[in-house]
Design a protein around this motif. Structure first.
Motif, PDB file in Angstrom:
ATOM      1  N   ALA A 204      39.430  46.537  33.821  1.00 55.42           N
ATOM      2  CA  ALA A 204      38.513  45.585  34.450  1.00 55.42           C
ATOM      3  C   ALA A 204      37.068  45.899  34.097  1.00 55.42           C
ATOM      4  O   ALA A 204      36.247  44.988  33.879  1.00 55.42           O
TER       5      ALA A 204
ATOM      6  N   PRO B 237      42.073  38.213  29.069  1.00 55.13           N
ATOM      7  CA  PRO B 237      41.016  39.149  28.694  1.00 55.13           C
ATOM      8  C   PRO B 237      41.205  39.617  27.257  1.00 55.13           C
ATOM      9  O   PRO B 237      42.315  39.617  26.731  1.00 55.13           O
TER      10      PRO B 237
ATOM     11  N   PHE C 136      36.606  35.122  37.828  1.00 59.17           N
ATOM     12  CA  PHE C 136      37.619  35.606  36.897  1.00 59.17           C
ATOM     13  C   PHE C 136      38.484  36.577  37.697  1.00 59.17           C
ATOM     14  O   PHE C 136      38.083  37.706  37.970  1.00 59.17           O
TER      15      PHE C 136
ATOM     16  N   LEU D 128      36.450  44.750  30.670  1.00 59.85           N
ATOM     17  CA  LEU D 128      36.329  43.292  30.672  1.00 59.85           C
ATOM     18  C   LEU D 128      34.909  42.874  31.032  1.00 59.85           C
ATOM     19  O   LEU D 128      34.336  41.956  30.411  1.00 59.85           O
ATOM     20  N   VAL D 129      34.302  43.545  32.006  1.00 59.88           N
ATOM     21  CA  VAL D 129      32.929  43.206  32.390  1.00 59.88           C
ATOM     22  C   VAL D 129      31.968  43.472  31.237  1.00 59.88           C
ATOM     23  O   VAL D 129      31.003  42.717  31.039  1.00 59.88           O
TER      24      VAL D 129
ATOM     25  N   ASN E 271      43.719  35.840  35.019  1.00 64.43           N
ATOM     26  CA  ASN E 271      43.730  36.613  33.775  1.00 64.43           C
ATOM     27  C   ASN E 271      45.103  36.684  33.128  1.00 64.43           C
ATOM     28  O   ASN E 271      45.263  37.326  32.090  1.00 64.43           O
TER      29      ASN E 271
ATOM     30  N   SER F  66      33.926  38.967  38.395  1.00 67.05           N
ATOM     31  CA  SER F  66      35.146  39.673  37.995  1.00 67.05           C
ATOM     32  C   SER F  66      35.687  40.351  39.241  1.00 67.05           C
ATOM     33  O   SER F  66      35.124  41.327  39.724  1.00 67.05           O
TER      34      SER F  66
ATOM     35  N   HIS G 190      41.362  39.075  38.536  1.00 65.93           N
ATOM     36  CA  HIS G 190      42.348  40.019  38.003  1.00 65.93           C
ATOM     37  C   HIS G 190      43.618  39.994  38.840  1.00 65.93           C
ATOM     38  O   HIS G 190      44.706  40.238  38.340  1.00 65.93           O
TER      39      HIS G 190
ATOM     40  N   HIS H  48      30.966  42.250  39.994  1.00 65.65           N
ATOM     41  CA  HIS H  48      32.193  43.034  39.846  1.00 65.65           C
ATOM     42  C   HIS H  48      32.377  43.863  41.107  1.00 65.65           C
ATOM     43  O   HIS H  48      31.400  44.270  41.735  1.00 65.65           O
TER      44      HIS H  48
END
Length: 375
Positions: free
Chosen positions: A18, A182, A109, A21-22, A161, A92, A111, A9
């Motif tokens: 975010a 997400p 992934f 999300l992690v 996302n 991420s 964002h 991340h």
């Protein structure tokens, strides 16, 4: 031999979508280590203290942990030198983690491709021509764009996302990326609720707010929180609660009328209380993915959203919310006035939010990892 999964991340220095999300990715892969440029436990979610978090060498510099933007000239070379020993890395990324190197397979992934490179006005807001951040970004941008595109092509799989981000990935990188929405976090939806001390006396002697409108947002220029505040200046009979922190915080507090309150640093229990006691969420920014409408929806609360970006993915018009057309204070104010005459069905709102549950996200992400490994 079991597959070793690691998570990357950009930086863990704030409490935002975010970072939540992690945490969902961590729940999908409980043994995975988290690699990041910066980690400041006091500024992000406490659940990370139960994880193994491996930050970069820059994390030793306290001022960078507090505000990673100050380290921007150093971030590309340091990100390129990050090494992760794992079979699969799930990155991420909104600009840096996709460049972390691994001997294994990398799934990004995304964002959004870096806003400060490809949507600089969103990042800079109304800063002047000679603002130091604007001048620094102008100087760094050409080299950073070349670096960024090389980093993007290192990944074996890209995932966007939202619909907006999928199109942006195609346009900027030439990569066809499927969409994986997400989830909303169960930490926001489930558990005890705790009233917010700062609101004591704002609406009645017991401090209970109930029926306020709500904004949950980082206080950045492109979030348009100032437009929402201006809309409520002419709605003295309504109350607005703004939850968030960011560089716009001091200015926004300076322009807020008495029927608007700004708070930050809330616990999950206080966030649950703020959502559950609100009349509706107001979402006025151009978002890549509209997460906060799902968090509100988990409490049966509708959203008044800008008809743009990720909100088109997460707000069902007439079911979980309604749209306004522009970010002007007038458009927002008209939406609030129309909402006063609207009756919402909390069960239908919750049903829509469940389409974005963490359980579905985790199952889909695990299937994606298996698919990439098998291919």
């Amino acid at each position: 031999m079991p597959v070793r999964v690691a998570i990357a991340h950009d930086y863990l220095t704030q409490r935002g979508g975010a970072e939540r999300l992690v945490l969902s990715i961590c729940r999908a892969f409980p043994d995975a280590e988290v690699h990041t440029l910066f980690y400041e436990p006091e500024q992000t979610y406490p659940e990370y203290r139960d994880r193994t978090v491996r930050p970069s060498v820059l994390n030793r510099i306290g001022v960078f942990r507090r505000d990673p933007r100050l380290a921007m000239p150093l971030l590309a070379p340091v990100a390129s030198r990050m090494r992760i020993d794992a079979d699969v890395v799930i990155a991420s990324s909104s600009g840096w983690a996709h460049a972390f190197r691994t001997r294994g397979t990398k799934i990004v992934f995304c964002h959004s491709p870096a806003r400060w490179l490809y949507l600089p006005e969103d990042y800079l807001g109304e800063t002047g021509r000679f603002d130091p951040k604007r001048l620094l970004l102008a100087a760094l941008a050409p080299a950073l764009k070349r670096w960024d595109r090389r980093a993007a092509l290192q990944a074996q799989r890209y995932v966007g996302n939202s619909t907006v981000v999928r199109e942006r990935i195609r346009r900027i990188y030439g990569i066809e990326a499927p969409t994986l929405f997400p989830p909303f976090s169960p930490d926001v939806a489930e558990g005890t609720q705790e009233p917010i001390d700062q609101l004591q006396g704002w609406a009645g002697t017991d401090g209970s707010v109930g029926g306020h409108y709500l904004v949950v947002s980082r206080l950045q220029p492109y979030k348009h929180v100032d437009r929402v505040i201006e809309a409520f200046r002419d709605l003295p009979g309504q109350r607005l609660l703004v939850i968030g922190r960011g560089p716009e915080g001091e200015r926004l507090r300076g322009i807020a009328p008495t029927n608007v309150r700004l708070v930050e640093g809330l616990s999950d229990a206080q966030m649950r209380w703020a959502y559950a006691h609100s009349r509706a969420l107001i979402a006025a920014s151009h978002e890549d993915f509209g997460l906060t409408p799902l968090e509100a929806g988990a409490h049966g609360v509708p959203t008044l959203a800008l008809r743009a970006g990720g909100y088109l993915d997460t707000v069902a018009d007439g079911i979980s919310g309604a749209f306004f057309e522009t970010t002007s204070a007038t458009s927002i104010r008209e939406a609030v006035m129309a909402d006063a005459d609207t009756t919402w069905d909390p069960d239908r709102i919750r049903g829509h939010a469940q389409r974005f549950s963490e359980e579905r996200f985790i199952a889909t992400l695990r299937d994606l990892v298996e698919e990439v490994l098998s291919s």
